[in-house]
Write a protein that holds these residues in place. Structure first.
Motif: not given
Length: 740
Positions: A394-402
């Motif tokens: 899904g969309q990127a979440r706050a906190g950086g790259r997953f």
């Protein structure tokens, strides 16, 4: 570095340069296709003696017969398809072409849900022999499917798909209004069919139309025009390039992946005045082209832009053929009404192209075929190959790259040393070209899965649903912060994000073989990790859990990094290679300091030079192939031995690198660290298709969260170290000295 050019004056090297230095004994038998007498003649090509005839319906077109990967011959008439034994020439079966209904044009035809008229579903019935005209037949080795097209006098067209094993037809496409169709070809990667049409408006010209081999959807004609008198299409040896003869006697080159004309070969400059090209035949090296014209024969070098071999012929040629494992070229002459045929064999290594033999043949023959026995085909991979699709976060979440979960699943499967994986770029290009989404595979459509698995060369397609993520409710922590500012930090260490994944695996026949749902989270207890870090860890843990369950525990059993393991495959010829072109491994590692992805191949090329090899780095190798019009994505579906021949090297190196990073925590966040787990798969394949070296190794490398550069350098050193040990074992000498 640049790929070395091989002197054309040294016969032994020239044989390797042309990629034709095989065993002449491969020319043991052939077939002459005879539409005049409706027969297939079996020949002994050492003596020219006719060994027998098989009466079968034969359409009088050029592409009327194909060889299959099982060694059979398929010969098409206007209303039947005959299956012949590729060794004895005996008839195995005759299958009548079914008839599909043309689109229903009645005003009161059924409606779709959106109210728009829909076409009648195709109905399979016996076709009337006088109604339809065959215009082309071709075969795709990756899927093992044949395609043939017929057209009626009203320009209604039917494209059939034929399964040789079951001898079953299916209607792929029906359409109308594209002019008189004259040929059909399938791209080597199996992602497109092409049909050639003769159109009169706005001026007489040949046009080609692409067709989706899964949906049957016909695309718009490519914006090119070629000679309507020579509509036979030719494919390069690897099937990545399509050749068309233009009216000015040049050759138009179409890239079948980008579906666009990319260059024009000015062959006409080497021809006599008013001479016309009859056939284009790719050489076995996947680089040169044999050009058969009405007065002779020449070998064209696209890199040099000129002919490097030329021979004038006394009799106009009708067909040309070259076995992929032989240094001899065959031409067929005559065959017109009332005229006998004769075959000539030529030595392609000598500059003057001397004639070796001349045999008389039956009148009416128009085409020569030599069956390729199944034993001559490249060996299949020793390990099951898995294509991992989906697992979207899904969309990127706050906190950086997953992490990319599908790549972590793939890397974990590699880590077991029991599976190979299909490169993500190959998966993406196949799905994009077929206009498929992961959702369509998740439905388990058997035909879609079969096509995708075959085109990817995958034994299994592992499809994951979009991941479900449960984030902790931090309301209590925020309220506690009103009482004590330290309480949010302490309470947040008691719960963590949860990741749920659902996955299903399908085999090459489209059958579901495995299904699972897993849920995981990272242990938060007083580790000092924030939600984004715990979510990243949970994604990695979930990916590894999926891989472990799919592999039936192999990841936990055999996937732990540690001592070096023996290579999966090693050939004694490894010690004899000197020139290597790198086309991989690719790199999934990221250099945070440079803020860009690193090319493992570029770094590796410098290190491999210390093994005593002459190495062409990926940039030089890709640039050389780009001169021919071959794109990087096409290399993944090309035969590696052809790539070695094209580049003029002893072997090519291919491979993959997959990595994942797990952040460990200390008490209340103290001494927090990270470890990058790197999984390497790499192999060397030579011009004969031999797998000289194949290995899968795992390295767990301590690294800072912001720096993967050290991991990249250690990964390259691991590859060179393994190869050095392999070369030492092959020669019985001391290990090769490596640079610091």
């Amino acid at each position: 570095m640049h790929i070395p050019r091989i002197p054309a004056l040294i016969p032994a090297l020239l044989a390797a340069w042309l990629g034709t230095a095989g065993n002449a004994a491969a020319d043991i038998g052939g077939f002459l296709i005879d539409p005049a007498d409706q027969q297939v003649h079996r020949l002994d090509l050492d003596t020219g003696r006719v060994l027998g005839q098989t009466p079968v319906p034969v359409a009088d077109i050029y592409h009327n017969a194909v060889r299959t990967r099982e060694g059979q011959l398929l010969v098409a008439g206007h209303s039947t398809l005959s299956v012949l034994d590729g060794t004895t020439g005996k008839l195995v079966a005759t299958v009548p072409l079914p008839e599909a209904m043309v689109p229903d044009e009645r005003p009161n035809r059924p409606k779709n849900d959106d109210g728009l008229p829909r076409e009648k579903l195709p109905v399979l019935q016996r076709a009337a022999a006088a109604q339809w005209r065959l215009f082309g037949l071709d075969y795709e080795e990756r899927t093992g499917l044949a395609y043939l097209g017929v057209q009626d006098p009203h320009a209604h067209t039917i494209i059939y798909r034929f399964e040789p094993k079951t001898r079953q037809f299916a209607v792929l496409s029906t359409f109308v209004g594209v002019g008189r169709l004259a040929d059909l070809a399938v791209a080597g990667d199996g992602l497109r069919l092409y049909v050639a049409a003769i159109e009169l408006l706005p001026e007489p010209a040949g046009r080609i139309y692409p067709i989706n081999p899964l949906s049957g959807e016909r695309g718009a004609a490519l914006p090119i025009a070629f000679d309507p008198r020579h509509t036979q299409m030719s494919l390069s040896t690897d099937g990545n390039l399509l050749y068309l003869i233009a009216a000015d006697q040049s050759v138009i080159v179409v890239n079948t992946r980008s579906n666009a004309a990319i260059r024009r070969l000015r062959v006409g400059t080497e021809l006599e005045k008013n001479a016309r090209i009859a056939r284009v035949l790719p050489a076995a090296d996947n680089r040169h082209l044999w050009i058969l014209y009405d007065r002779g024969l020449l070998l064209w070098d696209p890199f040099k832009g000129k002919a490097v071999r030329k021979r004038t012929l006394a009799a106009p040629p009708r067909d040309v053929f070259m076995h992929p494992d032989s240094m001899h070229l065959w031409t067929l002459h005559g065959g017109l009404p009332g005229q006998n045929t004769h075959l000539r064999r030529w030595d392609t290594l000598a500059a003057e192209l001397p004639q070796l033999n001349k045999f008389d043949g039956p009148a009416g023959a128009s085409r020569l075929l030599m069956p390729i026995l199944a034993s001559a085909l490249p060996p299949t991979a020793a390990l099951p190959k898995v294509a991992v699709v989906g697992f979207e976060t899904g969309q990127a979440r706050a906190g950086g790259r997953f992490p990319n979960v599908s790549e972590v699943v793939a890397g974990s499967l590699l880590r077991t040393r029991r599976f190979e994986i299909v490169p993500p770029l190959q998966i993406k290009t196949v799905l994009d070209t077929l206009a498929l989404s992961p959702d369509q595979l998740r439905t388990g459509d058997p035909e879609a899965v079969r096509q995708v698995a075959s085109l990817l060369g995958a034994d299994y397609v592992l499809v994951g649903e979009p991941l479900r993520v449960g984030m902790p409710d931090r309301t209590i922590e925020r309220l506690a912060g009103l009482w004590n500012p330290y309480m949010p930090f302490v309470l947040s260490q008691l719960q963590s994000p949860t990741v749920v994944a659902r996955a299903e695996a399908f085999d090459r026949d489209g059958h579901s073989t495995w299904k699972a749902e897993v849920a995981n989270r990272d242990d938060p207890f007083l580790s000092g990790k924030v939600d984004s870090t715990m979510l990243g860890n949970a994604l990695v843990i979930t990916a590894q859990d999926v891989a472990n369950q799919f592999s039936k525990g192999a990841l936990a059993e055999n996937g732990k990094p540690g001592a070096d393991l023996p290579p999966i495959a090693r050939h004694e010829s490894l010690a004899s290679i000197h020139r290597v072109a790198l086309l991989g491994p690719d790199s999934a590692l990221y250099n945070e300091k440079a803020n860009r992805a690193e090319s493992l191949g570029q770094v590796l090329a410098e290190k491999l030079a210390h093994l005593g090899w002459e190495v062409s780095d990926p940039d030089a190798s890709f640039a050389r192939l780009a001169e021919l019009g071959i794109e990087p994505a096409q290399l993944l579906t090309s035969d590696p031995k052809l790539l070695a021949r094209t580049l003029g090297v002893d072997a090519v190196m291919l491979g993959l690198v997959r990595s994942s990073t797990y952040v460990s925590g200390g008490f209340l966040g103290l001494s927090q660290g990270a470890a990058a787990e790197v999984v390497l798969q790499f192999e060397l394949i030579d011009q004969q298709g031999r797998r000289l070296w194949k290995d899968i190794q795992v390295r767990t490398l301590p690294t800072g969260v912001k720096d993967n550069g050290a991991a990249l350098m250690q990964a390259t050193s691991a590859i060179v170290e393994r190869l050095s040990q392999g070369l030492t074992a092959g020669t019985g000498g001391t290990p090769r000295k490596l640079s610091p």
